[in-house]
Design an enzyme around this catalytic site. Structure first.
Site, PDB file in Angstrom:
ATOM      1  N   GLU A  34       7.407   8.682  13.662  1.00  0.00           N
ATOM      2  CA  GLU A  34       7.583   8.029  12.365  1.00  0.00           C
ATOM      3  C   GLU A  34       8.371   8.919  11.397  1.00  0.00           C
ATOM      4  O   GLU A  34       9.148   8.429  10.575  1.00  0.00           O
ATOM      5  CB  GLU A  34       6.222   7.689  11.762  1.00  0.00           C
ATOM      6  CG  GLU A  34       5.388   6.690  12.554  1.00  0.00           C
ATOM      7  CD  GLU A  34       5.870   5.258  12.414  1.00  0.00           C
ATOM      8  OE1 GLU A  34       6.876   5.010  11.698  1.00  0.00           O
ATOM      9  OE2 GLU A  34       5.260   4.369  13.028  1.00  0.00           O
ATOM     10  N   HIS A  39       4.773   5.398   6.666  1.00  0.00           N
ATOM     11  CA  HIS A  39       3.937   5.642   7.844  1.00  0.00           C
ATOM     12  C   HIS A  39       3.877   7.130   8.186  1.00  0.00           C
ATOM     13  O   HIS A  39       2.796   7.703   8.338  1.00  0.00           O
ATOM     14  CB  HIS A  39       4.478   4.866   9.043  1.00  0.00           C
ATOM     15  CG  HIS A  39       4.512   3.391   8.816  1.00  0.00           C
ATOM     16  ND1 HIS A  39       5.184   2.516   9.644  1.00  0.00           N
ATOM     17  CD2 HIS A  39       3.958   2.616   7.837  1.00  0.00           C
ATOM     18  CE1 HIS A  39       5.041   1.276   9.200  1.00  0.00           C
ATOM     19  NE2 HIS A  39       4.311   1.322   8.103  1.00  0.00           N
ATOM     20  N   GLU A  64       8.967   1.685   6.260  1.00  0.00           N
ATOM     21  CA  GLU A  64       8.612   2.536   7.396  1.00  0.00           C
ATOM     22  C   GLU A  64       8.339   3.974   6.958  1.00  0.00           C
ATOM     23  O   GLU A  64       7.511   4.663   7.553  1.00  0.00           O
ATOM     24  CB  GLU A  64       9.751   2.520   8.425  1.00  0.00           C
ATOM     25  CG  GLU A  64       9.862   1.243   9.239  1.00  0.00           C
ATOM     26  CD  GLU A  64       8.851   1.196  10.366  1.00  0.00           C
ATOM     27  OE1 GLU A  64       8.328   2.255  10.748  1.00  0.00           O
ATOM     28  OE2 GLU A  64       8.581   0.095  10.879  1.00  0.00           O
ATOM     29  N   TRP A  72       0.840  -1.207   0.000  1.00  0.00           N
ATOM     30  CA  TRP A  72       0.000   0.000   0.000  1.00  0.00           C
ATOM     31  C   TRP A  72       0.873   1.255   0.000  1.00  0.00           C
ATOM     32  O   TRP A  72       2.007   1.234   0.469  1.00  0.00           O
ATOM     33  CB  TRP A  72      -0.926   0.009   1.217  1.00  0.00           C
ATOM     34  CG  TRP A  72      -0.232   0.139   2.553  1.00  0.00           C
ATOM     35  CD1 TRP A  72       0.227  -0.873   3.341  1.00  0.00           C
ATOM     36  CD2 TRP A  72       0.076   1.358   3.252  1.00  0.00           C
ATOM     37  NE1 TRP A  72       0.815  -0.377   4.474  1.00  0.00           N
ATOM     38  CE2 TRP A  72       0.735   0.991   4.456  1.00  0.00           C
ATOM     39  CE3 TRP A  72      -0.134   2.710   2.988  1.00  0.00           C
ATOM     40  CZ2 TRP A  72       1.175   1.932   5.383  1.00  0.00           C
ATOM     41  CZ3 TRP A  72       0.314   3.646   3.908  1.00  0.00           C
ATOM     42  CH2 TRP A  72       0.955   3.254   5.090  1.00  0.00           C
ATOM     43  N   HIS A 118       7.515  -6.297  10.933  1.00  0.00           N
ATOM     44  CA  HIS A 118       8.886  -5.903  11.259  1.00  0.00           C
ATOM     45  C   HIS A 118       9.316  -6.470  12.603  1.00  0.00           C
ATOM     46  O   HIS A 118      10.466  -6.908  12.772  1.00  0.00           O
ATOM     47  CB  HIS A 118       8.999  -4.377  11.251  1.00  0.00           C
ATOM     48  CG  HIS A 118       8.645  -3.758   9.942  1.00  0.00           C
ATOM     49  ND1 HIS A 118       8.354  -2.417   9.791  1.00  0.00           N
ATOM     50  CD2 HIS A 118       8.541  -4.299   8.683  1.00  0.00           C
ATOM     51  CE1 HIS A 118       8.085  -2.168   8.520  1.00  0.00           C
ATOM     52  NE2 HIS A 118       8.190  -3.289   7.844  1.00  0.00           N
ATOM     53  N   GLU A 137       9.278  -2.386  17.750  1.00  0.00           N
ATOM     54  CA  GLU A 137       8.307  -2.615  16.679  1.00  0.00           C
ATOM     55  C   GLU A 137       6.990  -3.149  17.242  1.00  0.00           C
ATOM     56  O   GLU A 137       5.909  -2.803  16.757  1.00  0.00           O
ATOM     57  CB  GLU A 137       8.874  -3.605  15.651  1.00  0.00           C
ATOM     58  CG  GLU A 137      10.055  -3.082  14.861  1.00  0.00           C
ATOM     59  CD  GLU A 137       9.665  -2.107  13.754  1.00  0.00           C
ATOM     60  OE1 GLU A 137       8.495  -1.688  13.698  1.00  0.00           O
ATOM     61  OE2 GLU A 137      10.535  -1.758  12.943  1.00  0.00           O
ATOM     62  N   THR A 197       5.152  -0.140  18.871  1.00  0.00           N
ATOM     63  CA  THR A 197       4.483   0.732  17.904  1.00  0.00           C
ATOM     64  C   THR A 197       3.278   0.031  17.290  1.00  0.00           C
ATOM     65  O   THR A 197       2.278   0.686  16.955  1.00  0.00           O
ATOM     66  CB  THR A 197       5.443   1.196  16.799  1.00  0.00           C
ATOM     67  OG1 THR A 197       6.117   0.059  16.228  1.00  0.00           O
ATOM     68  CG2 THR A 197       6.479   2.155  17.343  1.00  0.00           C
ATOM     69  N   ASP A 207       2.131  -3.451   9.437  1.00  0.00           N
ATOM     70  CA  ASP A 207       3.532  -3.335   9.016  1.00  0.00           C
ATOM     71  C   ASP A 207       4.466  -3.507  10.203  1.00  0.00           C
ATOM     72  O   ASP A 207       5.484  -4.222  10.136  1.00  0.00           O
ATOM     73  CB  ASP A 207       3.791  -1.967   8.382  1.00  0.00           C
ATOM     74  CG  ASP A 207       3.222  -1.836   6.978  1.00  0.00           C
ATOM     75  OD1 ASP A 207       2.715  -2.837   6.436  1.00  0.00           O
ATOM     76  OD2 ASP A 207       3.291  -0.723   6.422  1.00  0.00           O
ATOM     77  N   GLU A 208       4.131  -2.843  11.298  1.00  0.00           N
ATOM     78  CA  GLU A 208       4.989  -2.905  12.492  1.00  0.00           C
ATOM     79  C   GLU A 208       5.082  -4.333  13.029  1.00  0.00           C
ATOM     80  O   GLU A 208       6.140  -4.762  13.500  1.00  0.00           O
ATOM     81  CB  GLU A 208       4.459  -1.969  13.575  1.00  0.00           C
ATOM     82  CG  GLU A 208       4.291  -0.511  13.164  1.00  0.00           C
ATOM     83  CD  GLU A 208       5.601   0.223  12.932  1.00  0.00           C
ATOM     84  OE1 GLU A 208       6.667  -0.419  12.885  1.00  0.00           O
ATOM     85  OE2 GLU A 208       5.555   1.460  12.794  1.00  0.00           O
TER      86      GLU A 208
END
Length: 331
Positions: A76, A116, A113, A33, A202, A166, A169, A198-199
């Site tokens: 971020e 974000h 990252e 995305w 990671h 990670e 967050t 996403d976090e």
């Protein structure tokens, strides 16, 4: 052999696996995305209608919520600091003639990252609810001030830190998204949920890095883990400040807001600590030397001690006023 040389050997031993980590835990740019997927299309005839919807829905979100979202965004946005820090870690070797697996990972992780802060910053701007100039001043200060998370250039400590951070967050973004959705802000809820996803990816990757190091050097990894937890995991934005303030003042005040709002709390810190202990199977690791055994005992006992402290803590109820956000009530 020196500790540094052992770490370099371990990083070199794990490096062949990094390409697989990139394939497993990161998504190519043409598939993942992008911020424009969530924001009004400025080329569309419906742009102003979509913008008006964002601004109307933003009015339903309270003061503490906006403070938290601003601080999350600034955190971020300070990504250049985090990339430069990780690129300097022993074993990453960004200056080799051929790009190493580790440096490829850091760059690819950074690229993911970066989206974000981009999407959150644009949302804040379009919402009309915050003072963007003050937000931008804080962001510039945070990048300019740098940070020191107590890991030095040690890959073991840095990967413990990123494994923890990670997941922290992930929790924060996920809860902000849930709060937004409950207030009828479906768009922001989706944005925060996908960032949280996403976090989590990671987090799983960095957790694998540490697991791989435990397999190569259990004594060194255990000692490094204990050392970083004794220092306590500090958040990457712990130098956060507003215009005219000293370093760290805004972060302390924001932390109280996040705790009060339930976005990220001392209990979350303890829960993450326990999850990492369980994930890395600390109780099952064999063949440790005496020093590493003591480190393991500390790591296994510390969450319970922190729990007792947390139960006695009182959350500050006084409301700090931030230059980022105009007062419009509390969520």
């Amino acid at each position: 052999m020196s500790t540094k040389n052992i770490r370099l050997e371990v990083m070199q031993a794990i490096e062949p696996k990094v390409a697989g980590f990139i394939d497993s835990f990161l998504i190519p740019a043409d598939q993942i995305w992008q911020p424009s997927d969530f924001l009004p299309d400025s080329q569309s005839e419906n742009f102003y209608d979509d913008l008006e919807k964002i601004r109307e829905e933003a009015k339903e979100l309270g003061y503490d919520f906006w403070v938290t979202l601003v601080a999350d965004t600034i955190t971020e946005e300070a990504l250049p600091t985090y990339e430069s820090w990780l690129m300097d870690v022993e074993g990453i070797n960004q200056h080799s003639e051929e790009s190493t697996g580790w440096s490829k990972w850091v760059r690819a992780w950074t690229a993911e990252e970066n989206r974000h802060g981009d999407v959150l910053n644009k949302f804040l701007y379009l919402s009309g609810r915050v003072n963007m100039r003050e937000v931008e001043i804080s962001t510039q200060h945070l990048i300019n001030d740098g940070f020191d998370i107590g890991t030095d250039r040690d890959p073991y400590k840095n990967f413990v830190y990123t494994s923890f951070q990670e997941l922290a967050t992930n929790i924060s973004h996920k809860r902000v998204g849930v709060m937004a959705k409950k207030k009828g802000n479906t768009l922001l809820g989706k944005m925060c949920a996908i960032i949280a996803g996403d976090e989590m990816r990671h987090h799983l990757a960095y957790k694998e890095f540490v697991q791989a190091i435990f397999g190569q050097d259990p004594n060194g990894m255990m000692l490094a883990y204990a050392d970083i937890m004794k220092r306590k995991i500090v958040m990457p934005a712990h130098f956060l400040r507003e215009s005219g303030e000293s370093i760290g003042v805004a972060f302390e005040n924001f932390s109280n807001v996040a705790q009060r709002l339930g976005v990220y709390t001392s209990q979350d810190y303890i829960d993450i600590f326990n999850k990492l202990n369980d994930s890395w199977g600390l109780e099952t690791i064999r063949g440790l030397n005496d020093e590493a055994e003591k480190a393991r005992d500390y790591l296994l006992s510390m969450p319970a001690r922190l729990q007792r402290i947390a139960e006695r803590m009182k959350i500050r109820e006084d409301s700090t006023r931030f230059k980022w956000v105009e007062a419009n009530g509390m969520l």
